[in-house]
Design a protein around this motif. Structure first.
Motif, PDB file in Angstrom:
ATOM      1  N   TYR A 505      37.820  38.975  37.571  1.00 54.86           N
ATOM      2  CA  TYR A 505      36.379  39.785  37.456  1.00 54.86           C
ATOM      3  C   TYR A 505      34.914  40.254  39.007  1.00 54.86           C
ATOM      4  O   TYR A 505      34.803  41.308  38.916  1.00 54.86           O
ATOM      5  CB  TYR A 505      34.717  38.810  37.144  1.00 54.86           C
ATOM      6  CG  TYR A 505      33.423  39.139  37.110  1.00 54.86           C
ATOM      7  CD1 TYR A 505      33.069  40.283  36.370  1.00 54.86           C
ATOM      8  CD2 TYR A 505      32.639  38.860  37.693  1.00 54.86           C
ATOM      9  CE1 TYR A 505      31.767  40.977  36.055  1.00 54.86           C
ATOM     10  CE2 TYR A 505      31.353  39.062  38.364  1.00 54.86           C
ATOM     11  CZ  TYR A 505      30.815  40.135  37.424  1.00 54.86           C
ATOM     12  OH  TYR A 505      30.181  40.735  37.473  1.00 54.86           O
ATOM     13  N   PRO A 527      37.942  39.487  33.554  1.00 56.18           N
ATOM     14  CA  PRO A 527      36.541  40.246  32.195  1.00 56.18           C
ATOM     15  C   PRO A 527      36.464  41.670  33.070  1.00 56.18           C
ATOM     16  O   PRO A 527      35.411  41.186  34.045  1.00 56.18           O
ATOM     17  CB  PRO A 527      35.700  39.353  32.171  1.00 56.18           C
ATOM     18  CG  PRO A 527      35.364  38.171  32.963  1.00 56.18           C
ATOM     19  CD  PRO A 527      36.787  38.235  33.774  1.00 56.18           C
ATOM     20  N   LEU A 533      32.655  40.375  26.618  1.00 54.10           N
ATOM     21  CA  LEU A 533      33.646  38.486  26.857  1.00 54.10           C
ATOM     22  C   LEU A 533      32.644  37.710  26.802  1.00 54.10           C
ATOM     23  O   LEU A 533      33.283  36.878  24.989  1.00 54.10           O
ATOM     24  CB  LEU A 533      33.501  37.950  28.752  1.00 54.10           C
ATOM     25  CG  LEU A 533      33.769  36.849  28.836  1.00 54.10           C
ATOM     26  CD1 LEU A 533      35.512  36.683  29.040  1.00 54.10           C
ATOM     27  CD2 LEU A 533      33.435  36.823  30.570  1.00 54.10           C
ATOM     28  N   SER A 568      28.570  44.758  34.828  1.00 54.84           N
ATOM     29  CA  SER A 568      30.396  44.767  34.529  1.00 54.84           C
ATOM     30  C   SER A 568      30.888  45.895  35.360  1.00 54.84           C
ATOM     31  O   SER A 568      29.980  46.999  34.590  1.00 54.84           O
ATOM     32  CB  SER A 568      29.839  45.339  32.625  1.00 54.84           C
ATOM     33  OG  SER A 568      29.782  44.283  32.187  1.00 54.84           O
ATOM     34  N   VAL A 591      39.700  35.290  28.107  1.00 50.85           N
ATOM     35  CA  VAL A 591      39.514  37.171  28.816  1.00 50.85           C
ATOM     36  C   VAL A 591      40.566  37.746  27.632  1.00 50.85           C
ATOM     37  O   VAL A 591      41.490  38.054  27.810  1.00 50.85           O
ATOM     38  CB  VAL A 591      39.803  37.571  29.632  1.00 50.85           C
ATOM     39  CG1 VAL A 591      39.539  38.446  30.433  1.00 50.85           C
ATOM     40  CG2 VAL A 591      39.259  36.140  30.584  1.00 50.85           C
ATOM     41  N   GLU A 595      39.498  43.267  27.200  1.00 52.02           N
ATOM     42  CA  GLU A 595      38.918  43.552  28.803  1.00 52.02           C
ATOM     43  C   GLU A 595      39.700  43.997  30.383  1.00 52.02           C
ATOM     44  O   GLU A 595      39.403  45.029  30.868  1.00 52.02           O
ATOM     45  CB  GLU A 595      38.543  42.017  29.466  1.00 52.02           C
ATOM     46  CG  GLU A 595      37.755  41.534  28.941  1.00 52.02           C
ATOM     47  CD  GLU A 595      36.630  41.830  28.441  1.00 52.02           C
ATOM     48  OE1 GLU A 595      35.954  42.369  29.564  1.00 52.02           O
ATOM     49  OE2 GLU A 595      36.512  41.520  27.681  1.00 52.02           O
TER      50      GLU A 595
END
Length: 676
Positions: A505, A527, A533, A568, A591, A595
Motif C-alpha cells: 500500500y 491494497p 479492503l 486510496s 488483500v 485490489e
C-alpha cells in the motif's frame, strides 16, 4: 488487535528455490561478488528447531525433494535425522511438540487460502493424522500445558466463520470435545490445568474487555476494560503453574507496555519490569513454576534482562560466547537444555544446543550454510526524526560500493530501496534480513523505517498513526528518504520504494500521492482501495473490525467513507508517473486479488506502464520457493533498469513457477524473453 495484514512478516518468510548462475549487468561501481538468489531466498538447510519437552528428541524443518518438511532426530545423535512428512508442493513452515513428546503437530493450508488445518505425525511410527478434518476451517491454537500431557486446546471456526469455538483435542486419538461455543469472544487464556480462565471481547470503540470465566461464562465484573489507546499494548500473557498469578503486558497509566504480575485472588498488581524506550511483551518463564525469569527489550536491538540470579548467569554466558544477538527458543521441562538461535547479521543465523548444567554450547546447524563466507553487509540502526518530532527507529544496510566507515557513514551515495514493512501494526528489527542482503548485494542502500503506527515503541507511537494511512504515516517514509539524501546515503533521483501488504500500500501511495519522490515501486500484495479492503477482510477478523475502523477510517459513516476514498491510491492512479511492478497471490484472503486487478486496470486504461505478475497457487505472499524466486527475478531486473544496479538474469525462473504475467511484460527487462 494482534492481527496484521502481513503476518509473521511475509517478506521474511517467502521461500524460493532455484536460480541461474549469476551474470551481472553493468554497474556504476565495483561491488562484492554477485550472490545467487537461491542462496539468499532458497529453502534453508534447516530451520525451526525445537526440543521435545522430555528432551529426548530434536525436530526442525528441512527440504525433502525440494519442499520443507518435518524432520526428527534423537537429541543424543542428530546425525540420525529422518523426515516424518512428505509434502510435495507447499512447505511446512513450523511444527510444535505434543505435550507428551510423542507427536509433532503442524498446520497447513491450500494454495495460500489461510484455512489452516492441524495435522499430527507420530515420532516413532511416522503415522500422519488429520486432527481437524474439516473444510473452510481455520484452526487456532489456544493453550498448551506442561502439566496436562494428553490434550491441548484449539479453536475451530467451522460452525461460524467469525468465531472460534473452543475444543479439547487429544492428539493421540484425534478426539475433539467441545468446551465452549463462542459467540463473540476474540480470544482466551487458559491455565496450566487447561481451564479457560480469561476471555477477550472487542468493544464498539475499538477497545477490549477482559472477562474472568467460570464454567465457560463471565464471572463477576470485568477483569479489565482497555480503551482503544491501550488495546494493542495491553493484554494478559500467561498464568503461573499454580494459577495464582496472571502476567500482563500493560501500558495503562504509562506509554510503553510493562511486564506486570497480577494476583488473581485480590487483583493486586506488581510491576515486574518496564523500559521507557520500548514495549515489553515477551519473557522467559520457568517451565516448572511459570514464574517470569527474564524479559526481552527490543529498541534498536533486542536484549534479554534477567530477573533471577540463575537466569542471569545463563544469559551472561550466552552473551559472552555467542556472536551477535540471540533468542532462547524451546526449553525442556527439566530446563536443562535450551535451543538458542544466534544472529550476527553478516553471517547466516545458526542454532545452538545449550546444556545448562555444564555450560556447554554445541552448534546444531546453520540455516543457510551456502552463505558462510559470503560478503554479507552490515546493518546499522538509526534514530530518524520525523518532521513533527517523532523518533523513527530505522535500519540501514549499505552496499560494499558505498565505502562506508566503521560507523556506517557512506563514502559516496548509492541508489536506495526504501523497504516498507507490513501490518502496518508490526515492526522492522535488527538482524539478518534476506531482502536487505539481496538488495545491498545488487548495489543498493536499503532503508527500513518504523513509521508511526508501528508496534513496539509505546501506545502513543501507535496512536500517532490513527487515520493517517497515506498521510503522516507516508510523511514519515518521505522524511526518512530526505534524511538519507542529506546524510549522503543516496541521491534524491535514485530511490525506489518496495514492500508487501501494508508496505505494498505504501508503495502505491508513494507513487500516487508523491508521484516524483520515487524512481519506481515494487508492490507485493498491497491494497489499492481501502474501502474494498475493509469490505473483503476475512470473517475471522470480525473481532478486530472496530479497531480497523477506528485506526483506518470507518466505512459505515460518510466521514469515514470520504477519508478512505481520499487515502486510496486507486482513486489517484492517473497521477502515477514512475514504473510499477505488482505481485499478487490469487488466493489471498487478506488483500483480495481485486485490489491489484483494479489498479492495474485503471493504469492500463490511462496507458501508464505497469507490470503485473499473479501466482494462482499463492495467497498473502509467496510461500512456494519457485514462485518467490520467480517474482524476485523479475523484481531485481526491474530495479536494475530503474536504479542502474546489478541483476542476475531471469533465466528459467518463471518457467519453473506458476507465474502468470497478466499485464506489462514489455515494461520489465528480460521478462518477455523469459516467457518465450
Amino acid at each position: 488487535m494482534k492481527r496484521y495484514l502481513l503476518s509473521a512478516a511475509v517478506l521474511a518468510t517467502m521461500l524460493p528455490a532455484h536460480a541461474q548462475s549469476p551474470s551481472p549487468a553493468a554497474a556504476p561501481a565495483a561491488d562484492a561478488p554477485l550472490i545467487e538468489r537461491a542462496k539468499i531466498f532458497g529453502n534453508p538447510s534447516k530451520t525451526g528447531g525445537r526440543l521435545s519437552p522430555d528432551g529426548k528428541w530434536l525436530s526442525w524443518m528441512a527440504p525433502r525433494d525440494g519442499v520443507l518438511n518435518v524432520w526428527v532426530a534423537p537429541a543424543a545423535d542428530p546425525s540420525k535425522a529422518r523426515a516424518l512428512t512428505e509434502e510435495k508442493t507447499r512447505p511446512i513452515r513450523t511444527a510444535i511438540w505434543s505435550p507428551d513428546s510423542k507427536q509433532l503437530l503442524y498446520i497447513q493450508d491450500k494454495g495460500g487460502d489461510e484455512n489452516f488445518l492441524l495435522y499430527g505425525v507420530d515420532v516413532v511410527s511416522g503415522k500422519q493424522t488429520s486432527l481437524t478434518p474439516f473444510e473452510k476451517t481455520r484452526v487456532r491454537p489456544i493453550a498448551y500445558s506442561n502439566k496436562v500431557k494428553d490434550r491441548v486446546l484449539i479453536g475451530l471456526n467451522n460452525r461460524d466463520a467469525r468465531w472460534h469455538d473452543v475444543y479439547s483435542l487429544e492428539p493421540a486419538t484425534g478426539k475433539l470435545t467441545l468446551l465452549l461455543q463462542n459467540d463473540g469472544y476474540a480470544g482466551f487464556i487458559a491455565d496450566e490445568q487447561l481451564n479457560l480462565r480469561v476471555a477477550e471481547k472487542a468493544r464498539a470503540d475499538g477497545g477490549t474487555t477482559y472477562f474472568r470465566l467460570k464454567d465457560g461464562k463471565p464471572d463477576g465484573e470485568p477483569l479489565a476494560d482497555v480503551g482503544l489507546e491501550d488495546a494493542q499494548t495491553t493484554a494478559p500473557l500467561t498464568f503461573t503453574a499454580d494459577g495464582k498469578t496472571l502476567y500482563w503486558t500493560d501500558s495503562r497509566g504509562r506509554d510503553t507496555s510493562a511486564l506486570v504480575a497480577q494476583e488473581v485472588a485480590t487483583g493486586k498488581t506488581t510491576l515486574v519490569a518496564q523500559d521507557a524506550r520500548a514495549d515489553i511483551s515477551s519473557a522467559l518463564y520457568d517451565p516448572k513454576t511459570g514464574a517470569a525469569q527474564a524479559y526481552s527489550v527490543d529498541y534498536l536491538k533486542q536484549d534479554y534482562v534477567a530477573l533471577t540470579p540463575a537466569l542471569k548467569a545463563d544469559l551472561d554466558f550466552l552473551k559472552k560466547h555467542i556472536k551477535g544477538q540471540f533468542t532462547v527458543g524451546s526449553r525442556t521441562e527439566s530446563d536443562d537444555q535450551w535451543l538458542v538461535s544466534a544472529d550476527s547479521v553478516t553471517a547466516p543465523p545458526a542454532t545452538w544446543l545449550y546444556e545448562r548444567n555444564t555450560k556447554r554450547l554445541t552448534q546444531l546447524y546453520v540455516s543457510r550454510p551456502e552463505l558462510e563466507g559470503a560478503a554479507l553487509a552490515q546493518m546499522y540502526p538509526h534514530e530518524i526524526k520525523s518532521r513533527d518530532g517523532l523518533t523513527l527507529v530505522s535500519y540501514l544496510t549499505l552496499p560494499k560500493s558505498a565505502n562506508a566507515d566503521a560507523a556506517g557513514k557512506p563514502g559516496k551515495p548509492a541508489p536506495m530501496v526504501l523497504l516498507v514493512h507490513g501490518g502496518p501494526w508490526g515492526r522492522d528489527g535488527y538482524g539478518y534480513n534476506g531482502y536487505h542482503q539481496w538488495l545491498a548485494n545488487r548495489g543498493y542502500a536499503v532503508l527500513s523505517v518504523n513509521f508511526r503506527g508501528s508496534t513496539g515503541f509505546g501506545k502513543r507511537f501507535i496512536s500517532a498513526g490513527d487515520l493517517q494511512w497515506g498521510r503522516k504515516m507516508q510523511d514519515d517514509l518521505v522524511d526518512a528518504v530526505d534524511w538519507a539524501v542529506q546524510r549522503g546515503v543516496t541521491t534524491a533521483d535514485k530511490v525506489a520504494i518496495m514492500g508487501g501488504s501494508y508496505g505494498g500500500y505504501a508503495t502505491l501511495a508513494g507513487l500516487a500521492f508523491t508521484p516524483t519522490t520515487f524512481a519506481c515501486g515494487v508492490d507485493i500484495v498491497g491494497p489499492s482501495n481501502l474501502f474494498t479492503l475493509l469490505k473483503t477482510i476475512p470473517p475471522y477478523w470480525e473481532a478486530g473490525k472496530q479497531q480497523f475502523y477506528k485506526r483506518m477510517g470507518d466505512p459505515t459513516t460518510e466521514e469515514g467513507q470520504a477519508l478512505l476514498k481520499e487515502r486510496s491510491p486507486l482513486n489517484f492512479a492517473a497521477n502515477i508517473q514512475r514504473p510499477l511492478l505488482i505481485g499478487q497471490g490469487a488466493n489471498d484472503p487478506r488483500v483480495n486479488i481485486a485490489e491489484s486487478d483494479q489498479i492495474v486496470e485503471a493504469m492500463a486504461a490511462k496507458h501508464i506502464p505497469v507490470t503485473y505478475v499473479v501466482f494462482p497457487d499463492e495467497g498473502h505472499g509467496f510461500a512456494r520457493p519457485v514462485n518467490n524466486i520467480a517474482f524476485n527475478a523479475v523484481a531485481e531486473n526491474f530495479l536494475a533498469k530503474c536504479l542502474n544496479g546489478r541483476a542476475e538474469p531471469i533465466g528459467k525462473a518463471l518457467k519453473t513457477s506458476t507465474a502468470q504475467v497478466k499485464h506489462g511484460a514489455e515494461f520489465a527487462p528480460g521478462l518477455q524473453d523469459a516467457l518465450e
